[in-house]
Structures are given as C-alpha cells and as structure tokens.
Design a protein around this motif. Structure first.
Motif, PDB file in Angstrom:
ATOM      1  N   TYR A   1     -28.158  -5.460  28.220  1.00 11.14           N
ATOM      2  CA  TYR A   1     -27.729  -5.058  26.875  1.00 11.14           C
ATOM      3  C   TYR A   1     -28.569  -3.891  26.383  1.00 11.14           C
ATOM      4  N   ASP A   2     -27.888  -2.835  25.989  1.00  9.24           N
ATOM      5  CA  ASP A   2     -28.535  -1.664  25.400  1.00  9.24           C
ATOM      6  C   ASP A   2     -27.776  -1.331  24.123  1.00  9.24           C
ATOM      7  N   ALA A   3     -28.392  -1.622  22.969  1.00  9.63           N
ATOM      8  CA  ALA A   3     -27.708  -1.433  21.686  1.00  9.63           C
ATOM      9  C   ALA A   3     -27.240  -0.005  21.476  1.00  9.63           C
ATOM     10  N   SER A   4     -27.940   0.953  22.061  1.00 11.60           N
ATOM     11  CA  SER A   4     -27.580   2.361  21.842  1.00 11.60           C
ATOM     12  C   SER A   4     -26.245   2.730  22.468  1.00 11.60           C
ATOM     13  N   ASN A   5     -25.717   1.879  23.334  1.00  9.41           N
ATOM     14  CA  ASN A   5     -24.419   2.158  23.954  1.00  9.41           C
ATOM     15  C   ASN A   5     -23.245   1.818  23.048  1.00  9.41           C
ATOM     16  N   TRP A   6     -23.516   1.115  21.961  1.00  8.97           N
ATOM     17  CA  TRP A   6     -22.421   0.552  21.183  1.00  8.97           C
ATOM     18  C   TRP A   6     -22.441   1.037  19.739  1.00  8.97           C
ATOM     19  N   ILE A   7     -21.406   0.692  19.003  1.00  9.47           N
ATOM     20  CA  ILE A   7     -21.257   1.139  17.620  1.00  9.47           C
ATOM     21  C   ILE A   7     -22.358   0.528  16.759  1.00  9.47           C
ATOM     22  N   ASP A   8     -22.946   1.344  15.913  1.00 11.04           N
ATOM     23  CA  ASP A   8     -23.943   0.852  14.964  1.00 11.04           C
ATOM     24  C   ASP A   8     -23.224   0.030  13.886  1.00 11.04           C
TER      25      ASP A   8
ATOM     26  N   LEU B   1     -12.254  -0.189   1.329  1.00  8.97           N
ATOM     27  CA  LEU B   1     -12.384  -0.913   0.065  1.00  8.97           C
ATOM     28  C   LEU B   1     -12.292   0.017  -1.138  1.00  8.97           C
ATOM     29  N   ASP B   2     -12.836   1.220  -0.999  1.00 10.12           N
ATOM     30  CA  ASP B   2     -12.930   2.145  -2.125  1.00 10.12           C
ATOM     31  C   ASP B   2     -11.731   3.081  -2.260  1.00 10.12           C
ATOM     32  N   LEU B   3     -10.705   2.889  -1.459  1.00 11.79           N
ATOM     33  CA  LEU B   3      -9.518   3.743  -1.594  1.00 11.79           C
ATOM     34  C   LEU B   3      -8.942   3.639  -3.002  1.00 11.79           C
ATOM     35  N   PRO B   4      -8.449   4.739  -3.558  1.00  9.26           N
ATOM     36  CA  PRO B   4      -7.751   4.658  -4.845  1.00  9.26           C
ATOM     37  C   PRO B   4      -6.528   3.745  -4.742  1.00  9.26           C
ATOM     38  N   GLY B   5      -6.050   3.318  -5.870  1.00 11.35           N
ATOM     39  CA  GLY B   5      -4.948   2.364  -5.899  1.00 11.35           C
ATOM     40  C   GLY B   5      -3.633   2.881  -5.362  1.00 11.35           C
ATOM     41  N   ASP B   6      -3.554   4.192  -5.104  1.00 10.89           N
ATOM     42  CA  ASP B   6      -2.292   4.746  -4.625  1.00 10.89           C
ATOM     43  C   ASP B   6      -2.201   4.782  -3.104  1.00 10.89           C
ATOM     44  N   ALA B   7      -3.177   4.209  -2.402  1.00  9.61           N
ATOM     45  CA  ALA B   7      -3.178   4.289  -0.944  1.00  9.61           C
ATOM     46  C   ALA B   7      -3.725   3.016  -0.333  1.00  9.61           C
ATOM     47  N   THR B   8      -3.342   2.792   0.908  1.00 11.47           N
ATOM     48  CA  THR B   8      -3.854   1.646   1.654  1.00 11.47           C
ATOM     49  C   THR B   8      -3.930   2.034   3.124  1.00 11.47           C
ATOM     50  N   ILE B   9      -4.826   1.407   3.850  1.00 14.08           N
ATOM     51  CA  ILE B   9      -4.928   1.582   5.296  1.00 14.08           C
ATOM     52  C   ILE B   9      -4.659   0.213   5.912  1.00 14.08           C
ATOM     53  N   PRO B  10      -3.477  -0.018   6.462  1.00  9.54           N
ATOM     54  CA  PRO B  10      -3.170  -1.345   7.008  1.00  9.54           C
ATOM     55  C   PRO B  10      -4.034  -1.715   8.208  1.00  9.54           C
ATOM     56  N   GLU B  11      -4.335  -0.734   9.075  1.00  8.02           N
ATOM     57  CA  GLU B  11      -5.119  -1.011  10.270  1.00  8.02           C
ATOM     58  C   GLU B  11      -6.004   0.184  10.587  1.00  8.02           C
ATOM     59  N   VAL B  12      -7.191  -0.098  11.099  1.00  7.70           N
ATOM     60  CA  VAL B  12      -8.073   0.965  11.574  1.00  7.70           C
ATOM     61  C   VAL B  12      -8.832   0.439  12.785  1.00  7.70           C
ATOM     62  N   THR B  13      -8.905   1.276  13.819  1.00  9.52           N
ATOM     63  CA  THR B  13      -9.598   0.922  15.054  1.00  9.52           C
ATOM     64  C   THR B  13     -10.844   1.786  15.186  1.00  9.52           C
ATOM     65  N   ILE B  14     -11.962   1.181  15.564  1.00 13.49           N
ATOM     66  CA  ILE B  14     -13.219   1.892  15.730  1.00 13.49           C
ATOM     67  C   ILE B  14     -13.650   1.754  17.183  1.00 13.49           C
ATOM     68  N   ARG B  15     -13.933   2.885  17.813  1.00 17.95           N
ATOM     69  CA  ARG B  15     -14.364   2.892  19.209  1.00 17.95           C
ATOM     70  C   ARG B  15     -15.702   3.612  19.336  1.00 17.95           C
ATOM     71  N   PRO B  16     -16.518   3.245  20.319  1.00 21.00           N
ATOM     72  CA  PRO B  16     -17.739   4.021  20.570  1.00 21.00           C
ATOM     73  C   PRO B  16     -17.387   5.443  20.956  1.00 21.00           C
ATOM     74  N   ALA B  17     -18.209   6.385  20.516  1.00 20.82           N
ATOM     75  CA  ALA B  17     -17.979   7.785  20.866  1.00 20.82           C
ATOM     76  C   ALA B  17     -18.222   8.010  22.351  1.00 20.82           C
ATOM     77  N   PRO B  18     -17.518   8.985  22.963  1.00 18.98           N
ATOM     78  CA  PRO B  18     -17.796   9.322  24.364  1.00 18.98           C
ATOM     79  C   PRO B  18     -19.241   9.762  24.531  1.00 18.98           C
ATOM     80  N   ARG B  19     -19.834   9.390  25.640  1.00 18.88           N
ATOM     81  CA  ARG B  19     -21.226   9.749  25.893  1.00 18.88           C
ATOM     82  C   ARG B  19     -21.335  10.652  27.106  1.00 18.88           C
ATOM     83  N   GLN B  20     -22.250  11.589  27.021  1.00 20.06           N
ATOM     84  CA  GLN B  20     -22.463  12.508  28.134  1.00 20.06           C
ATOM     85  C   GLN B  20     -23.141  11.792  29.292  1.00 20.06           C
ATOM     86  N   GLY B  21     -22.830  12.285  30.478  1.00 25.00           N
ATOM     87  CA  GLY B  21     -23.467  11.758  31.678  1.00 25.00           C
ATOM     88  C   GLY B  21     -22.940  10.415  32.096  1.00 25.00           C
TER      89      GLY B  21
END
Length: 233
Positions: free
Chosen positions: A194-201, A213-233
């Motif tokens: 396990y190396d924490a630096s490989n994964w999302i903070d 949570l802080d979106l104005p009342g005129d908008a919503t985000i039904p789904e959002v996906t978060i992935r680790p950024a590509p790493r060099q090497g």
C-alpha cells in the motif's frame, strides 16, 4: 450573510467523511454526526465540539430510527459516506460479512434517508451517496461489497425520480481508490503493498462533495466519478 448549513454526515470518524466534516465545521455549518458506539461518539465530540453527536449503529439498521432524536425540522443535506468492506470469493462468503456490508452500505442509507425526508423536503436539500467504482463494475472477490454498492446506486436513482417534485436533489459520487484506512485494509486483503500516494487524497474527494453540496438551486449533478490522475513512469 448566508445562514449556516445543516447537515447529517455518516462516516465522519475517518477518511472522506472526516475530511468533509472538517470542511463543513470549519466554515461554521451545523453538523449531526452519528457514531457507532459511545466511545466513537466521545472521539467525534472531541474533534467536532460544536457538532450534534449521537450514537447510531449503521450495522444495526433496525435501531436507527429510534436513534435519530434531536434532528432539526430542515436539513440541507444527508451525506452517506460511511462504508465497510470485506473481500472474498463467493465460494467462501460468510453470512456475517455479507450481512454487515449490506446493512452498512445499503440498508442503513435507505432507512436514514427515509427518516430524514421531511427535513430534506423542508429545506429542498441534497441526499448524497458516496458509492465506489465497485458500484459500476464488479470484479472477482468483490461480490458482496459490489452488490451493496450496486444496490445503493439503484436506491439513489429511484429516490431521485421520486423526490424531484419535492425539490430534493440526489447525487451519487463514485470515487475510485482513495487513500483511506479502508483502502489500506483492501490492500492487505489483496496481498498488495500500500502506497497512499498512488491514490486519490480524501481531501480531493471531499472537495468534490462540497462542490456538489454548494451548487446553486438551479442546478444539480446526478452523478460524478473521481479517478486517480495518470502518473508518469
């Protein structure tokens, strides 16, 4: 001046949940934080002295409604961030491990949301479920956890359709592997270093949640996906 928000946050004791709770507490929002035991409640109360901390064991969903005392008449959000995982092949499934993952990851969010719906409707609030990439794709040894996450995905989708007329927004966040204690446990079960630096903070995932949570009342985000950024090497 904008009035402080009012939020119920599960999983505030560690990982993404703790990161979210710190952001919200730091800006003066009012928090209701369930803890699975009196000891955990004491720990949370020390870290979040202004929060409303109460004992509510997500692993015992039948007791949840009786635990929800002192909630406000209006809630700006219910943030389902707590979760448990136990890897293993289907051939070796233990019923207690299966039941625990279904109860904490699926049944408890459904019952908590049901109990909080009047307060959410009053504030035209947000229900946010922190799911997992395992809620999109099930891999070997992940059957029980993935089943719970596929299930809570279906719950969120159905709730979104049911509550849109009441002004309640529903968002599912799908973080990939995040540097938390849970992720360290997963690596141990996988027999991997396990190396924490490989994964999302966790702070990155928390920032995404607070943005929704802080979106104005005129908008919503039904789904959002978060992935680790590509790493060099």
């Amino acid at each position: 001046m904008t009035a402080p928000g009012r939020h119920l946050v599960t999983g505030a004791g560690s990982g993404i949940g703790a990161a979210v709770a710190r952001i919200l507490a730091g800006r003066g929002d009012e928090l209701w934080l369930p803890a699975r035991s009196a000891q955990r409640a004491d720990d949370l109360s020390r870290e979040f002295p202004k929060a409303h901390v109460f004992v509510a064991d997500l692993a015992d969903p039948a007791s949840l409604e009786k635990s929800l005392t002192g909630l406000p008449d209006a809630l700006d959000s219910v943030l389902h961030i707590a979760g448990v995982v136990e890897l293993g092949p289907v051939a070796e499934l233990e019923v207690d491990d299966l039941r625990a993952q279904l109860d904490v990851n699926l049944v408890a969010p459904m019952l908590l949301t049901k109990a909080c719906l009047p307060a959410l409707r009053a504030a035209r609030g947000l229900v946010l479920v922190v799911n997992s990439s395992a809620g999109l794709t099930a891999n070997a040894h992940w059957s029980a956890y993935a089943a719970s996450k596929f299930g809570v995905r279906a719950f969120a989708d159905a709730l979104r359709a049911e509550e849109q007329g009441n002004g309640v927004r529903v968002t599912t966040v799908y973080p990939s592997r995040t540097a938390t204690a849970m992720q360290q446990k997963v690596h141990e079960q996988e027999g991997a270093a396990y190396d924490a630096s490989n994964w999302i903070d966790p702070q990155t995932a928390a920032g995404t949640i607070v943005h929704v949570l802080d979106l104005p009342g005129d908008a919503t985000i039904p789904e959002v996906t978060i992935r680790p950024a590509p790493r060099q090497g």
